[in-house]
Design an enzyme around this catalytic site. Sequence first.
Site, PDB file in Angstrom:
ATOM      1  CD  GLU A 203     -35.718  84.814  70.442  1.00  0.00           C
ATOM      2  OE1 GLU A 203     -35.163  84.121  69.585  1.00  0.00           O
ATOM      3  OE2 GLU A 203     -36.178  84.349  71.507  1.00  0.00           O
TER       4      GLU A 203
ATOM      5  CD  GLU B 144     -29.195  81.390  70.622  1.00  0.00           C
ATOM      6  OE1 GLU B 144     -29.010  81.586  69.397  1.00  0.00           O
ATOM      7  OE2 GLU B 144     -30.319  81.396  71.154  1.00  0.00           O
TER       8      GLU B 144
END
Length: 787
Positions: free
Chosen positions: A367, A655
Amino acid sequence: MSPTEAFTVNGTDARWIRPGEQSTQLGPHGAYLTRTTIELSEVPPRVVIRATALGMYELQVNGTPLADAGLYRPGWTDTTRRVQYQEYDVTGLLRPGTNVIGAELAPGWHGGRIGTDRGNFQRLTPPELLLVAVAETSDAGPTLLAATGEGWEWAASDVTESDLYDGEIADRRQRLAGWTDPGASDLGRWEQMERSAGTTARLVPQAGPVVRETATFGVTDVRWLDDGTAVADTGRNENGFLRVVVDAPAGTRITVSYGELTDVDGHVYTENLRSAKCRDVFRCAGGGPEELAPRFSFRSFRYAQISGLPGPDALVSAERAVIGTELERTGWFESSDPLLNEIYAAILTSTRANFVEVPTDCPQRDERLGWMGDALLFTPLAAYTYDVSGLMSKWFDDVLDARTGRGLFTDIAPRPPGRVMFRDREGAPAWADAGVVLPWLIYQRYGDREVLERMYPAMMTWLRAVHADNPDGIWRHGRGRDYGDWVPAGPDTSHDLFGTCWLYHSTRTAADVAHVLGSGDVGWLRERAGVVRDAFADRFLDAGSGRIAAPEPVGSPAAARRFAPSVAEETQTGYILPLVFGLVDGEVAVRCGQRLAELVGKAGGRLETGFIGSAYLLDALAGSGQTALAGELLRRSEFPSLGYMISRGATSIWERWDGLQPGGGPACPTMNSFNHYALGSMFRWAIDGVCGLRPDPGTPAFGAFTFAPAVLAGLDWASFRFASPRGEIRVRWDRDGQDAVAGEVTVPEGTTCTLAATVPSGDQVLSLAGHDGQPLGPGTHRVRWQG
Ligand code: BGC
C-alpha cells in the site's frame, strides 16, 4: 528557467531514452546501467547536470556517485502529470580528457507496484532517462556537453528485479565494477539506447526536502534458529533496510526477509505485508567479504531474517540503515510519565517511517500511499516535532494533480494508476477535506501564505460541488468511498452525521482562508456554513439535553463495513466532531461534553472511536470541561489505548487498536500495519493540552500563543520545547504541592504569550497568581497557578 529550457541548450533538446524494445538482456522489472562519454580539453569553470527519469535513477560521474540529491530520485509524483528533475554541480569531478556520465535506473514509483492492485507492476516498459550536461562558461551562454538522445549505451545491472514492495533480486557476480571509470576496459556487452515516448507531464525542479539515509547503526542482536537462519532484531520498527556483510562462496543465494514482528517459531511474521514480498535476494560474488543491500527498495521492519548462509561465520556484520525524508527536528516533549515518553518515541518513529516523499499511511505492506485522511489527522502533531513545511508544500502539488476530471479532491495523492480503487472518483468526507484543512494548518504553523493562494481555487471547486450536491446542508451525496470514522473500536457513527460535521468544518476553514486572501467568497462560505449548522442542529441535536444522535443512522458502504459492521444512533465520535468543530458551544457544549463522558463511562472507561474520532477525542473532552477524563485516556495502558500498544512492545504506532489482540496475537492480517501514524494523532493533546502551548489561530507562525496547561493527576511535570519559525518557545510546568503548579515559559522575539487565568488540576481549578494577565513579551518567565 522554464522546465523545457532546463533540457534545451543552444537549440538542442535532450530526448527521453531507454533500452530498445527488442532487448533480451533486460527482464521487465530489472534495473539497467546507461552511460555516455564527454571529451574535454579543459574543465569549464562550472558544469551542471540536470536529470530526471520515469522510474528511479542514480547518477555517477567518473566513478563517483552523486549523492547530494538524495535517494530514490527523481522522487515521487504522478508521472502522468508532473515529474521533478534535479540539478547537480559536477565541476569538481571532471578532468581534461575523457569523462563518463552514467546512470542506473529502476522501476520505482513510476513503473513498479504501487497501489493495491495485487501483484501488478504498473508499467512493463523499462524506465526512461532525460539528461543534459551543460558548461555554464562564458558570456556566450551555456554550452551543451552531453544530452540524452544519441550516443548512450546500456547494459543490464546486477539488479535483475527491483520493486518497492517486493524488494530486489541481484546477482553480484554480474556487477560491472568501474562502469563509469574513464579508463575502464572490458565492460562486456553494451547496446545502444533508443529514443522513447517520454511523457507530456510538466517537468518541474525538485521541490521540498529529499530522502536520505538518516541514521545507520550496527545490529548485534542476532538469533540463530535451528534451520540455520539468522534473525536480527534491530530494536525499533523503522523504515529502511539491512546492510549485511557476508563472506560466502560465489553463487551462494542469500535471502534477507523483513517483518515487523516475529512468529511463534522465531521467523519473521510476514502475513500482514499482504502481497508485498519485502525481501531481497542476492547471489554472492564470492572471493571475500562483500556488502549486500537493496539499491532502489525499502520497507519498515524491526526484524530481518537472513537465510542461505553456509554457516554463522559467513555473517561478518549487519547494520541497519534508516531512510526517510530529511526533516529538521523542531520539537521535544518530555514528562514525568515514562509511558507518555515512550508513546512519543513511537510517534517519532512512525513519523520518520511514513514521511517519505509524501505523508503515507504505512511503510511496509502493498500500500504505502499518500492517503489524505491519515495526513489530515496526523500533520498537526508531526508539525510539532519536525519541520514538515517543505514536504507538505510539495505534496500539495500532488494533491492538486490527483484531483478528478471535475477538479474534485480525492482520497490519495499522488493518485496511483490502477483499476479499481483509484478511478476518477471524488474523495470521502475528511479524506478529501484535507485539501482544504491542511493548507490552512501549514499557513497557521509556518505563515506560508503561498500555499493558501495555490490551493484556494481547488478548495472552492470542491466546496461548490459538495454544496451543490447537498443544498439542504446535510452531506448525503458525493461522499466517494465514504470511510467514515475508519476502524472504530465501537459501533460506527452515522455517515450523514459524520459527513455533515466535515462539511461544516471545511466550509468554515475555507471562509478563514478566503478572509486572509481578501476573496469575495467569504460571504457565500459563511452563509453555507450557517446552512449546514442549522441543518445539523435540526436533524441531530437536542440542545436542551445536549444529546446528539442520528435518527436514522446510515452506516458504512462496503469498503468500511468489514471494520465497522454495526452503526449506532449515538456514538462518541458523534459528539467529538460537533464539539471540536464548533457546531455546539456555550452551555450546550458543556452538556454535550457531559454526555460524551457518560458514553466513555458506559463503554467501561474506554474510547470507542476510529481514526477520526480518536484524533479529536481528548480536545473534545478537555474543551467541554472533562479534562480529567481526557488525561486518563491519554495515560491509559489497558486496551484500547496508545499505552496498550507500548505495553505490548510497540516501538511505532499501530493501525488498529487491536493490532495485537488483548491476550492474543496479531489481528486479521488483511489490514494490520504496525507502523501507521493515524491513531497517534490524539497525542497532539499532550503538547497543546497538557504542556499547554496553544497557538493563536489569528496570528500565523506563532506570533501569539497562550500558555494554558492541564495538570493531570499522577503527573509531576511536563515540558515542550519547540523551534518555532520565530525562535524557541518553551513551556513547562511542575507540580508544587497539592494546590499549586509552577510554570515557566520562554517567549521568542516577535511573539507574545497570554497566560490562562485558570488551569485544571485533577478535580480542582487553579488560578493565576501574582500576575495581571497582560500578555508576556520575549524572555523566560516564571508563573504560578494556585488553589
Ligand atoms: C489505509 C488507511 C486509509 C484507509 C482508507 C487503508 O487501507 O491504510 O490508512 O486511510 O485505507 O480508509
